[in-house]
Design an enzyme around this catalytic site. Structure first.
Site, PDB file in Angstrom:
ATOM      1  CB  CYS A 192      -0.924   0.002   1.221  1.00 41.10           C
ATOM      2  SG  CYS A 192      -1.911   1.514   1.390  1.00 41.10           S
ATOM      3  CB  CYS A 223      -0.366   2.557   4.563  1.00 42.74           C
ATOM      4  SG  CYS A 223      -2.150   2.455   4.410  1.00 42.74           S
ATOM      5  CG  ASP A 224       3.389   0.499   4.153  1.00 41.77           C
ATOM      6  OD1 ASP A 224       2.959   0.945   5.234  1.00 41.77           O
ATOM      7  OD2 ASP A 224       3.200  -0.663   3.781  1.00 41.77           O
TER       8      ASP A 224
END
Length: 526
Positions: free
Chosen positions: A349, A352-353
């Protein structure tokens, strides 16, 4: 000056109007840290929404002297703690934790799942590392908070990595959410309540009470396996025909819950995966459909009558007919190093990351829409992005390819097969890639590898009793009938072309109508 906006405070007063138990917000931290004062002001603003909520401030040592907020209920700690002010996406987690502590939250599981959670052996101290900008973190946090609230031997400390950076570094956090239990990694990335409960049971064991009161099968007119767009549509159409319907699923919404913005659902200009999943639940609930989510199907009996599903909860579900709509999951590369470095540089992702790799060189594996979208997101914050596509051409839409071409820090490598992901034991350091034309293998120094190679059908538990193709997709006819009488399949788990939400919904409706017709003609016993 109030930290919480007055309009939000008004909404909170409505949410908390039904509180019957006393909630105490305990603020801890060093008084020398200005963030402690900010947390205190935040807590007092929050508590102003209800007379049932109060605040206590303690000059107590905390993780890196970061301010910490603990939730107590009727004078006892609930086990739910937040390190760093729970703003951003985690504000909703704080609200739900207060509501759930009073039994008022909308995400509380059914009684069988509550008993199953209570049966997990403790003590278990959970550290949940999150980012306040992470869109999938709240789902995981809220599930763990529910577990802590229902099992007094389990605690969940939600840690904003920005508030405790040294601790995040010590735990080698390179992506979120990352979950540690008693100091050992438990989970990385998206995980449902059922998946987290299963991991805790596997790691720590459980008492004899597994959540099932007896072994009597739960019977329905029709069963639906899966709670995504296809499963929800099938269940609604069946219920409209007067049938009693049981939906057995990992989570309502399925893969949709991992989607941020949805702009191609006809008549709906824009929605989110979370919102759509909530609407699917609301719609099914309005038809009296029984939803058994947070379950993993571990066994099936498809031949003969009735059809049976066995869940990891220990429950058995049966009905004369079954519609399989279990969807698909992100496909893995299945190369050496991938599993070892998930959460340590291997990610799925970008939203998110991605921020963990700002200013670094990263790789994106996959040249479809998801891969090119990921490369576009990463190119804006990373020093360099290498895109590796197995085929000799990109599969992404032309508009996405043109947008990617505007970045000068992106290299596209076609006919490239990723063979191995390497690291130093803590983080990813490189990726080995073979040129499928020349046969040459080359190493690329990267800090992160984002895997975006599409979806794999969730058909494994059915594959030995149904026909599946080489891709593992369930083979069905144009009316969603499988080779087994009374068993139907719809959506991304099948060989239907084009994996789209609107198509999955149509296929679910089609499967339900076929099941109804067969029932009326006596093909499926009633």
């Amino acid at each position: 000056m109030s930290i919480i906006d007055n309009d939000i405070l008004t909404q909170l007063k409505g949410y908390f109007s039904g509180l019957t138990q006393q909630i105490l917000l305990v603020v801890q931290g060093s008084p020398e840290n200005p963030k402690r004062k900010e947390m205190e002001e935040f807590a007092r603003d929050f508590a102003a929404a209800s007379d049932a909520i109060s605040v206590k401030v303690e000059d107590a040592p905390t993780m890196e002297d970061a301010p910490m907020l603990s939730i107590w209920r009727d004078g006892e700690p609930t086990g739910v703690e937040f390190v760093g002010i729970p703003g951003g996406h985690e504000f909703s987690s704080l609200i739900l934790a207060v509501l759930n502590a009073n039994g008022l939250g909308k995400n509380l599981p059914d009684e069988a799942m509550q008993r199953r959670i209570a049966a997990i052996n403790g003590p278990v101290d959970i550290f949940s590392f999150v980012s306040l900008t992470c869109s999938i973190c709240p789902d995981v946090v809220q599930s763990l908070n529910v577990i802590a609230l229902l099992n007094p031997t389990i605690s969940n400390r939600v840690i904003d990595g920005a508030a405790a950076p040294r601790t995040a570094k010590d735990y080698n956090v390179n992506g979120v959410p990352v979950i540690y239990a008693n100091g050992e990694m438990l989970s990385v990335g998206q995980a449902s309540l059922g998946e987290l409960v299963g991991k805790l049971e596997e790691k720590f064991g459980k008492s004899d009470d597994n959540g099932v009161e007896d072994n009597t099968p739960l019977g329905f007119d029709m069963l639906v396996a899966g709670g995504g767009p296809a499963g929800a549509a099938a269940a609604v159409y069946l219920a409209r025909k007067g049938m009693t319907v049981g939906v057995v699923a990992g989570r309502i919404g399925g893969q949709v819950k991992d989607t941020t913005d949805i702009e191609n659902l006809i008549t709906v200009p824009l929605t989110t995966g979370t919102a759509l999943a909530s609407e699917l639940r609301t719609l099914m609930d309005s038809y009296g459909i029984k939803m058994f989510d947070n379950r993993r199907i571990v066994g099936v009996e498809l031949e003969g009558f009735p059809k049976r599903l066995k869940a990891d909860s220990g429950e058995t579900f049966e009905a004369p007919g079954l519609i399989i709509a279990t969807g698909a999951s992100w496909r893995r590369l299945n190369v050496p190093g991938e599993e070892d470095y998930i959460g340590k540089g291997v990610a799925f992702c970008t939203h998110c990351d991605g921020p963990f790799f700002a200013g670094k060189r990263v790789a994106v594996v996959g040249g479809g829409n998801s891969g090119i979208e990921a490369a576009i997101d990463l190119a804006a914050i990373c020093s360099h992005v290498d895109v590796f596509e197995f085929l000799d051409t990109l599969k992404a839409d032309e508009v996405l390819q043109k947008k990617l071409a505007t970045f000068d820090n992106v290299d596209i490598h076609l006919s490239s097969a990723v063979k191995e992901i390497k690291g130093n034991g803590k983080n990813v350091t490189s990726v080995e890639v073979t040129d499928r034309v020349s046969g040459e293998t080359k190493s690329y120094d990267v800090s992160g590898v984002f895997v975006q190679i599409g979806l794999s059908p969730n058909s494994k538990v059915f594959a030995d009793q149904l026909e599946v193709n080489k891709a593992g997709e369930i083979v069905k006819d144009e009316n969603c009938r499988t080779k087994v009488a009374g068993v139907y399949a719809a959506g991304d788990v099948t060989d239907v072309p084009y994996k789209q939400i609107v198509i999955a919904m149509g296929e679910g409706a089609k499967a339900a109508l076929s099941a109804t017709d067969d029932r009326m003609r006596g093909v499926t016993p009633s």
